[in-house]
Motif scaffolding. Structure first.
Motif, PDB file in Angstrom:
ATOM      1  N   ARG A  99      22.081  40.541  46.078  1.00  0.00           N
ATOM      2  CA  ARG A  99      22.951  40.776  44.923  1.00  0.00           C
ATOM      3  C   ARG A  99      23.328  39.438  44.306  1.00  0.00           C
ATOM      4  O   ARG A  99      23.728  38.521  44.997  1.00  0.00           O
ATOM      5  CB  ARG A  99      24.200  41.525  45.357  1.00  0.00           C
ATOM      6  N   THR A 100      23.229  39.372  43.012  1.00  0.00           N
ATOM      7  CA  THR A 100      23.619  38.165  42.291  1.00  0.00           C
ATOM      8  C   THR A 100      25.069  38.319  41.824  1.00  0.00           C
ATOM      9  O   THR A 100      25.601  39.431  41.799  1.00  0.00           O
ATOM     10  CB  THR A 100      22.722  37.953  41.058  1.00  0.00           C
ATOM     11  N   PRO A 101      25.688  37.216  41.435  1.00  0.00           N
ATOM     12  CA  PRO A 101      27.046  37.329  40.876  1.00  0.00           C
ATOM     13  C   PRO A 101      27.086  38.255  39.654  1.00  0.00           C
ATOM     14  O   PRO A 101      28.044  39.000  39.466  1.00  0.00           O
ATOM     15  CB  PRO A 101      27.394  35.893  40.487  1.00  0.00           C
ATOM     16  N   ARG A 102      26.047  38.252  38.838  1.00  0.00           N
ATOM     17  CA  ARG A 102      25.984  39.144  37.664  1.00  0.00           C
ATOM     18  C   ARG A 102      25.941  40.606  38.107  1.00  0.00           C
ATOM     19  O   ARG A 102      26.546  41.465  37.471  1.00  0.00           O
ATOM     20  CB  ARG A 102      24.763  38.844  36.803  1.00  0.00           C
ATOM     21  N   ASP A 103      25.208  40.889  39.190  1.00  0.00           N
ATOM     22  CA  ASP A 103      25.163  42.261  39.718  1.00  0.00           C
ATOM     23  C   ASP A 103      26.553  42.700  40.161  1.00  0.00           C
ATOM     24  O   ASP A 103      26.966  43.836  39.904  1.00  0.00           O
ATOM     25  CB  ASP A 103      24.200  42.364  40.906  1.00  0.00           C
ATOM     26  N   THR A 104      27.267  41.820  40.812  1.00  0.00           N
ATOM     27  CA  THR A 104      28.613  42.122  41.292  1.00  0.00           C
ATOM     28  C   THR A 104      29.559  42.353  40.116  1.00  0.00           C
ATOM     29  O   THR A 104      30.355  43.299  40.126  1.00  0.00           O
ATOM     30  CB  THR A 104      29.132  40.988  42.187  1.00  0.00           C
ATOM     31  N   GLU A 105      29.462  41.490  39.090  1.00  0.00           N
ATOM     32  CA  GLU A 105      30.286  41.671  37.894  1.00  0.00           C
ATOM     33  C   GLU A 105      29.987  43.006  37.228  1.00  0.00           C
ATOM     34  O   GLU A 105      30.907  43.744  36.851  1.00  0.00           O
ATOM     35  CB  GLU A 105      30.033  40.544  36.893  1.00  0.00           C
TER      36      GLU A 105
END
Length: 125
Positions: A19-25
């Motif tokens: 998971r990338t930070p963008r996915d988490t956001e």
């Protein structure tokens, strides 16, 4: 269990997508937007739940504003300024919604626009 099945299980677990930070956001904004939309539909029968969902959305935007105000944030300055403006708008508009002088729809539209932008960034990158 055979050696092969142990190996398959071990590799299957480590092959989970990162998971990338963008996915988490994206996931956080999506969940909060869904909750706010659902709570708005039940506002007449569950005003407390609506207020809670509205507050959760305000907290989200406070976190986003704090993130873009950080000098170490790598987003372009123009984008950071626009996100900060949206956070300020969300704060003010939420107060109007609570005062029954505005509707929740602009807040949902903003969140959906951000989700579209994040989705586009995920697809492009």
């Amino acid at each position: 269990m055979t050696l092969q099945s142990y190996a398959q299980r071990a590799y299957a677990q480590s092959a989970a997508p990162t998971r990338t930070p963008r996915d988490t956001e994206y996931e956080a904004i999506s969940k909060i937007t869904h909750r706010l939309k659902a709570a708005a539909a039940r506002k007449a029968t569950d005003f407390s739940g609506f207020v809670q969902a509205l507050h959760e959305n305000r907290r989200l935007w406070t976190v986003l504003a704090t993130g873009v105000a950080d000098s170490d944030n790598s987003l372009p300055k123009d984008l950071r300024a626009r996100i900060f403006y949206l956070a300020e708008f969300t704060e003010q508009h939420s107060a109007q919604v609570l005062g029954n002088t505005a509707t929740v729809e602009p807040l949902l539209e903003i969140n959906m626009a951000v989700l579209r932008g994040l989705r586009h960034m995920r697809a492009a990158g």
